[in-house]
Write an enzyme that holds these catalytic residues in place. Structure first.
Site, mmCIF file in Angstrom:
data_model
loop_
_atom_site.group_PDB
_atom_site.id
_atom_site.type_symbol
_atom_site.label_atom_id
_atom_site.label_comp_id
_atom_site.label_asym_id
_atom_site.label_seq_id
_atom_site.Cartn_x
_atom_site.Cartn_y
_atom_site.Cartn_z
ATOM 1 N N GLU A 1 0.954 -1.373 -0.001
ATOM 2 C CA GLU A 1 0.119 0.045 0.114
ATOM 3 C C GLU A 1 1.068 1.213 0.147
ATOM 4 O O GLU A 1 0.406 2.316 -0.494
ATOM 5 C CB GLU A 1 -0.889 0.028 1.349
ATOM 6 N N MET B 1 24.586 8.463 2.277
ATOM 7 C CA MET B 1 24.136 9.747 3.010
ATOM 8 C C MET B 1 24.398 9.742 4.483
ATOM 9 O O MET B 1 25.110 10.445 5.022
ATOM 10 C CB MET B 1 22.872 10.366 2.797
ATOM 11 N N PHE C 1 -11.870 -6.865 14.029
ATOM 12 C CA PHE C 1 -10.774 -7.464 12.996
ATOM 13 C C PHE C 1 -10.298 -6.338 11.805
ATOM 14 O O PHE C 1 -11.252 -5.730 11.296
ATOM 15 C CB PHE C 1 -11.286 -8.746 12.204
ATOM 16 N N GLN C 2 -9.107 -6.122 11.840
ATOM 17 C CA GLN C 2 -8.408 -5.114 11.195
ATOM 18 C C GLN C 2 -8.992 -3.841 11.319
ATOM 19 O O GLN C 2 -9.252 -2.988 10.462
ATOM 20 C CB GLN C 2 -8.697 -5.541 9.643
ATOM 21 N N LYS D 1 -17.579 -0.278 6.201
ATOM 22 C CA LYS D 1 -17.899 -1.091 5.111
ATOM 23 C C LYS D 1 -19.593 -0.954 5.013
ATOM 24 O O LYS D 1 -20.178 -1.431 3.900
ATOM 25 C CB LYS D 1 -17.486 -2.504 5.738
HETATM 26 C C1 LIG Z 1 18.719 14.291 1.778
HETATM 27 C C2 LIG Z 1 18.002 15.737 1.776
HETATM 28 C C3 LIG Z 1 18.799 16.644 1.266
HETATM 29 C C4 LIG Z 1 18.288 17.969 1.070
HETATM 30 N N1 LIG Z 1 18.985 19.090 0.980
HETATM 31 C C5 LIG Z 1 18.380 20.204 0.274
HETATM 32 C C6 LIG Z 1 19.117 21.053 -0.314
HETATM 33 O O1 LIG Z 1 20.352 21.348 -0.111
HETATM 34 N N2 LIG Z 1 18.327 22.195 -0.544
HETATM 35 C C7 LIG Z 1 17.091 22.153 -0.826
HETATM 36 O O2 LIG Z 1 16.715 23.300 -1.220
HETATM 37 N N3 LIG Z 1 16.460 21.196 -0.279
HETATM 38 C C8 LIG Z 1 16.988 20.252 0.223
HETATM 39 N N4 LIG Z 1 16.098 19.159 0.551
HETATM 40 C C9 LIG Z 1 14.721 19.380 0.874
HETATM 41 C C10 LIG Z 1 14.174 20.034 2.095
HETATM 42 O O3 LIG Z 1 14.147 18.874 2.949
HETATM 43 C C11 LIG Z 1 12.860 20.676 1.694
HETATM 44 O O4 LIG Z 1 11.831 19.643 1.322
HETATM 45 C C12 LIG Z 1 12.916 21.747 0.452
HETATM 46 O O5 LIG Z 1 13.999 22.507 0.609
HETATM 47 C C13 LIG Z 1 11.493 22.513 0.727
HETATM 48 O O6 LIG Z 1 11.413 23.042 -0.568
HETATM 49 P P1 LIG Z 1 10.325 24.508 -0.752
HETATM 50 O O7 LIG Z 1 10.959 25.435 0.377
HETATM 51 O O8 LIG Z 1 10.501 24.823 -2.017
HETATM 52 O O9 LIG Z 1 9.120 24.117 0.011
HETATM 53 P P2 LIG Z 1 7.802 23.303 -0.319
HETATM 54 O O10 LIG Z 1 7.915 21.970 0.654
HETATM 55 O O11 LIG Z 1 7.695 22.770 -1.969
HETATM 56 O O12 LIG Z 1 6.735 23.900 0.146
HETATM 57 C C14 LIG Z 1 6.112 24.855 -0.960
HETATM 58 C C15 LIG Z 1 5.705 26.205 -0.151
HETATM 59 O O13 LIG Z 1 4.976 26.931 -1.298
HETATM 60 C C16 LIG Z 1 3.600 27.146 -0.821
HETATM 61 N N5 LIG Z 1 2.645 26.845 -1.926
HETATM 62 C C17 LIG Z 1 2.435 25.867 -2.508
HETATM 63 N N6 LIG Z 1 1.642 25.932 -3.483
HETATM 64 C C18 LIG Z 1 1.703 27.206 -3.613
HETATM 65 C C19 LIG Z 1 0.958 28.301 -4.536
HETATM 66 N N7 LIG Z 1 0.107 27.579 -5.487
HETATM 67 N N8 LIG Z 1 0.873 29.627 -4.510
HETATM 68 C C20 LIG Z 1 1.768 29.952 -3.448
HETATM 69 N N9 LIG Z 1 2.123 29.215 -2.592
HETATM 70 C C21 LIG Z 1 2.223 27.883 -2.749
HETATM 71 C C22 LIG Z 1 3.323 26.292 0.530
HETATM 72 O O14 LIG Z 1 2.392 26.822 1.437
HETATM 73 C C23 LIG Z 1 4.785 26.085 0.901
HETATM 74 O O15 LIG Z 1 4.795 27.087 1.857
HETATM 75 C C24 LIG Z 1 16.613 18.126 0.915
HETATM 76 C C25 LIG Z 1 16.057 16.980 1.524
HETATM 77 C C26 LIG Z 1 16.593 15.472 1.537
HETATM 78 C C27 LIG Z 1 15.985 14.368 1.617
HETATM 79 C C1 LIG Z 2 12.706 5.098 5.020
HETATM 80 C C2 LIG Z 2 13.944 5.848 5.335
HETATM 81 N N1 LIG Z 2 14.749 5.541 6.360
HETATM 82 C C3 LIG Z 2 15.879 6.103 6.741
HETATM 83 C C4 LIG Z 2 16.284 7.089 6.386
HETATM 84 C C5 LIG Z 2 17.572 7.755 6.486
HETATM 85 N N2 LIG Z 2 18.397 7.772 5.388
HETATM 86 C C6 LIG Z 2 18.718 8.894 4.458
HETATM 87 S S1 LIG Z 2 19.592 8.789 3.389
HETATM 88 C C7 LIG Z 2 20.001 6.988 3.681
HETATM 89 C C8 LIG Z 2 21.091 6.130 3.044
HETATM 90 C C9 LIG Z 2 20.344 6.007 1.524
HETATM 91 O O1 LIG Z 2 21.182 4.967 1.005
HETATM 92 P P1 LIG Z 2 21.053 4.849 -0.616
HETATM 93 O O2 LIG Z 2 19.732 4.556 -0.848
HETATM 94 O O3 LIG Z 2 22.118 3.587 -0.803
HETATM 95 O O4 LIG Z 2 21.629 6.044 -1.244
HETATM 96 P P2 LIG Z 2 23.045 6.605 -1.195
HETATM 97 O O5 LIG Z 2 22.870 7.769 -0.049
HETATM 98 O O6 LIG Z 2 23.946 5.365 -1.118
HETATM 99 O O7 LIG Z 2 23.125 7.384 -2.563
HETATM 100 C C10 LIG Z 2 19.252 6.446 4.926
HETATM 101 C C11 LIG Z 2 19.309 5.546 5.464
HETATM 102 C C12 LIG Z 2 15.287 7.717 5.239
HETATM 103 N N3 LIG Z 2 15.757 8.852 4.524
HETATM 104 N N4 LIG Z 2 13.936 6.945 5.042
#
Ligand SMILES: Cc1cc2nc3c(=O)[nH]c(=O)nc-3n(C[C@H](O)[C@H](O)[C@H](O)COP(=O)(O)OP(=O)(O)OC[C@H]3O[C@@H](n4cnc5c(N)ncnc54)[C@H](O)[C@@H]3O)c2cc1C
Ligand SMILES: Cc1ncc(C[n+]2csc(CCOP(=O)(O)OP(=O)(O)O)c2C)c(N)n1
Ligand SMILES: [Mg+2]
Lengths: 161, 577
Positions: free
Chosen positions: B50, B474, B112-113, B162
């Site tokens: 799911e 990472m 159940f469930q 249901k």
């Molecule tokens: C491993 C990892 C590393 C990351 N490193 C980075 C990084 O280096 N740099 C980076 O940028 N991010 C990074 N992120 C992502 C970060 O965690 C956030 O998800 C991201 O920065 C949020 O983007 P955003 O501010 O564009 O917001 P979003 O989450 O896209 O939010 C959108 C915003 O716009 C508003 N909005 C939505 N629709 C409308 C509309 N129609 N009109 C006006 N407003 C609207 C919402 O209210 C909200 O405030 C990383 C994520 C991971 C998993």
């Molecule tokens: C469901 C979930 N569990 C744990 C994490 C924490 N986490 C972030 S990046 C990462 C490693 C990902 O490994 P891989 O898919 O091999 O990517 P790589 O960083 O090696 O490119 C982990 C464990 C996560 N983001 N999501």
């Protein structure tokens, strides 16, 4: 700072837990929360007392407004408003003189609403501070039970309800 | 004619224009499945888990801009869906998820469930409904789609008991519109705020546009381009905003934040005016809040007032749809003269010349960055790229310049490993004529691997680009920098033979171990238009993602390459994760 936030919301099952859940999920503090239906049976009014700086209160108001069931949010503290809380207080009247007790009750305009051999049940409505002050006039050993409703309130002018 | 609740639900979905639903059956939704099957009008994708259903619907929504839909049974069906729902919630993606619930007569009896679906999902949905009365079923569906798609979009759950699916009632016409006194997402843009913003924009000497996911979600790409070009301002985009403004355009400074470019982050630090467009000042962007944008006045455009001023204080707040606000700003700025910014551009070009995305190319190992660059070349920059979470995600964002919105599909807010493959499936269904690549890692892919089977059943061709570095890369990177190279549990022994695995699912696979084989393998994979091909690419296990702003540091303190000494991060910094 302490704020009293009044929330008008759809009288739907689950609406209360949405609000309470919001506060716990976002780490906002709740001093008290009251809720009951209004004259319109489809709406409830909730009054929440919270403590936080301006930024936090602003977020609380915005996040409450974001809840789909919420119709209106008013920070009563930002307006002329009246707040009230109800206290029910059970005290042990052994070894307190009648005169002392009467004075305490008179000073705060509290009411005796039930009497037993050695206890009184008192009722007082007022601002939370007044209730705190009233409670402070009793020795803790004499206080048997405290039940407070939490704050409810309204704006004084017509526009904000 | 009398209809049962299940039929009313399917009718309602058709009325909402649903063409495709991802789901998995079970006791509580058997009536719904029966009605779905009999109606034959909505394509149903039977996933293998799911979570995959919800990510599939999510990928579909991100690419098509429509509301994605998923259908799951009660109890474990719903709990499996929760990660998908939370993923969509964090990135503001419109979904309607329908879950079955035990009959209303037994709710609360630990039947159940039975799980409290609305309780469990409350904090990760925009809204949810429990339907125990057939008479409000159609109007609830109407509300759910309305809420999911308007304002700041998000997932909405409809939990249906249901007995409601079994009960019968006379067929009624589906409501055309819905009006909810407690939900009024349309807001008029305040003219006073527009004029305050115009004043700031005109006098800015070091302006910067910081655009985010809101520009993509709000379909504001063309207004954003017009606005940016009219002003000749530099623009940087968040991970979620990539593509709204073309990355290959000279005014684009690339991504900002933790793994953003040097020029983007330095420009953030030095700017005197920042125009935030549908971006939420996430902690990956701001780094240390005390050091964030010390010189800038900030204009913030967002549809959600709670995004404004949440982490950073704002000088001019404009609540509204990005499109509407940018149109108003464009109108107000036409014919006006902005300050001279040639010096600012000269400064930016100096930062740019550092070439912060340069990486060392040792021979003998495949550099992960080069894989993404090759992917870009082979697809002509035209593919939809989904990704999982980890280093590979950052490299995909950095080295595949997106010139169009809705081409870069990833989980930013929740960072859900396992998102990439099912999202790719949804993406391909939304846009069958476009190549879809799923950039993943050997860790992430194993979280939703079972969807390979779904892709086989429905012949959904995706190219899987597995950057196999043998590590939870990472995590390993953070351990190298901040935990004194103690690599606790970031190495996964006993990886499967991914090629055989893919073949086992009825797809093909190619293992790539030498740089010279990389491009030919990619070309071969994309030649097989209607096949899913699993490219297992063995990459440098020691490579790290740069640039990097270490936790607790400011934008101007970023690290450019592994030779830069990693300054020690204190506990306060590490608290930021
Ligand atoms: C491993 C990892 C590393 C990351 N490193 C980075 C990084 O280096 N740099 C980076 O940028 N991010 C990074 N992120 C992502 C970060 O965690 C956030 O998800 C991201 O920065 C949020 O983007 P955003 O501010 O564009 O917001 P979003 O989450 O896209 O939010 C959108 C915003 O716009 C508003 N909005 C939505 N629709 C409308 C509309 N129609 N009109 C006006 N407003 C609207 C919402 O209210 C909200 O405030 C990383 C994520 C991971 C998993
Ligand atoms: C469901 C979930 N569990 C744990 C994490 C924490 N986490 C972030 S990046 C990462 C490693 C990902 O490994 P891989 O898919 O091999 O990517 P790589 O960083 O090696 O490119 C982990 C464990 C996560 N983001 N999501
Ligand atoms: Mg890995």
């Amino acid at each position: 700072m302490r704020h009293i936030i009044s929330v008008l919301l759809e009288n739907e099952s689950g609406a209360l837990s949405r609000v309470a859940g919001l506060f716990s999920a976002r780490g906002f503090n709740i001093e008290s929360l009251t809720v009951a239906a209004t004259h319109d049976s489809t709406l409830s009014k909730m009054t929440i007392v919270s403590i936080g700086d301006d930024g936090i209160i602003e977020q609380i108001v915005k996040q409450l407004n974001k809840l789909i069931d919420v119709v209106e949010v008013t920070d009563l503290t930002a307006h002329e408003h009246i707040e009230r809380e109800l206290l029910l207080l059970k005290i042990d009247v052994n070894s307190i003189t009648q005169a002392d007790i009467d004075k305490q009750i008179d000073d705060f305009s509290a009411k005796i609403i039930d009497v037993s051999e050695d206890t009184y049940l008192l009722e007082l409505a007022g601002k939370s501070q007044k209730i705190n002050d009233f409670l402070a006039t009793f020795k803790t050993t004499k206080i048997l039970e405290v039940a407070r409703t939490g704050v409810t309130g309204v704006c004084q002018n017509r526009e904000n309800n | 004619m009398k209809l049962n609740g299940a039929q009313i639900l399917i009718q309602s979905l058709k009325n909402e224009g649903v063409e495709c639903i991802f789901g998995y059956p079970g006791g509580a939704v058997l009536h719904i499945y029966d009605a779905l099957d009999l109606s034959q009008e909505i394509k149903h994708i039977l996933v293998r888990h799911e979570q995959g259903a919800v990510h599939g619907a999510d990928g579909y929504a991100r690419v098509s801009g429509k509301v994605g839909t998923a259908l799951v049974t009660s109890g474990p069906g719903l709990t499996n869906a929760v990660t998908g729902i939370a993923t969509a919630y964090m990135d503001s993606i419109p979904l309607v998820v329908i879950s079955g619930q035990v009959s209303s007569a037994v709710i609360g009896n630990d039947a159940f469930q039975e799980v409290d679906a609305v309780g469990i999902t409350r904090s990760c949905v925009k809204h949810n409904f429990l339907v125990t009365d057939i008479n409000i079923l159609a109007s609830t569906v109407k509300k759910a789609f309305h809420i999911a798609a308007t304002g700041r979009p998000g997932p909405v759950l409809i939990d249906i008991t249901k007995d409601v699916t079994i009960a019968q009632t006379a067929e009624k016409s589906y409501p055309d519109t819905i009006n909810m006194r407690s939900y009024q997402p349309e807001v008029a843009v305040e003219a006073a705020q527009i004029s305050k913003a115009v004043d700031l924009i005109m006098s800015a000497e070091r302006p910067l546009i910081y655009s985010g996911g809101g520009s993509v979600i709000g379909n504001a790409s063309s207004e954003l381009r017009e606005f940016t070009r009219l002003l000749n301002f530099p623009i940087t985009q968040t991970l979620m905003g990539l593509g709204a403004y073309p990355a290959t355009d000279p005014q684009s400074l690339g991504m900002l934040g933790m793994h953003g470019t040097y020029e983007a982050n330095m420009a953030m630090h030095e700017a005197d005016c920042i125009i935030a467009v549908g971006a939420r000042f996430d902690d990956r962007i701001t780094g240390n809040l005390d050091k964030f944008c010390p010189f800038a006045k900030i204009i913030h455009i967002d549809i959600d007032p709670s995004s404004i001023g949440k982490t950073v204080s704002i000088d001019v707040a404009i609540v509204g749809q990005v499109r509407a606000v940018l149109s108003d700003l464009l109108q107000a700025l036409k014919g006006k003269k902005t300050a001279e910014i040639a010096n600012w551009w000269a400064q930016i070009d100096k930062w740019r010349s550092k070439d912060s995305l340069a990486y060392s190319t040792k021979t003998g190992v495949i550099k992960p960055q080069s894989v993404i660059q090759a992917l870009y070349q082979v697809t002509g920059g035209e593919a939809i790229v989904t990704s999982d979470v980890g280093q590979h995600q950052m490299w995909a964002a950095q080295y595949y310049p997106f010139d169009e919105p809705r081409r870069w599909i990833n989980s930013g807010g929740l960072g859900t490993m396992g998102f990439g493959l099912p999202a790719a499936m949804g993406a391909k269904l939304a846009e069958p004529s476009r190549d879809v690549a799923c950039v993943t890692g050997e860790g992430s892919i194993q979280m939703m691997l079972q969807e390979l089977s779904t892709m086989r059943q429905y012949s959904i061709p995706v190219k899987i680009i597995n950057l196999n570095n043998g590590y939870l890369g990472m995590v390993r990177q953070w351990q190298e920098f901040f935990y004194n190279k103690r690599y606790a549990m970031s190495y996964m022994d006993a990886l499967p033979d991914f090629v055989k695995l893919s073949e086992g699912y009825g797809h093909s696979g190619i293992k790539v171990e030498k740089s010279a084989d990389l491009k030919p393998a990619l070309i071969e994979a994309f030649k097989q238009k209607d096949k899913t091909v699993f490219l297992d690419i063995i990459t440098d296990p020691t490579e790290n993602v740069f640039p990097m702003i270490a936790a607790g540091a400011g934008h101007h303190e970023m690290l450019l390459a592994s030779k830069d000494k990693m300054q020690s991060t204190d506990d306060e910094g590490l608290n930021l994760v």
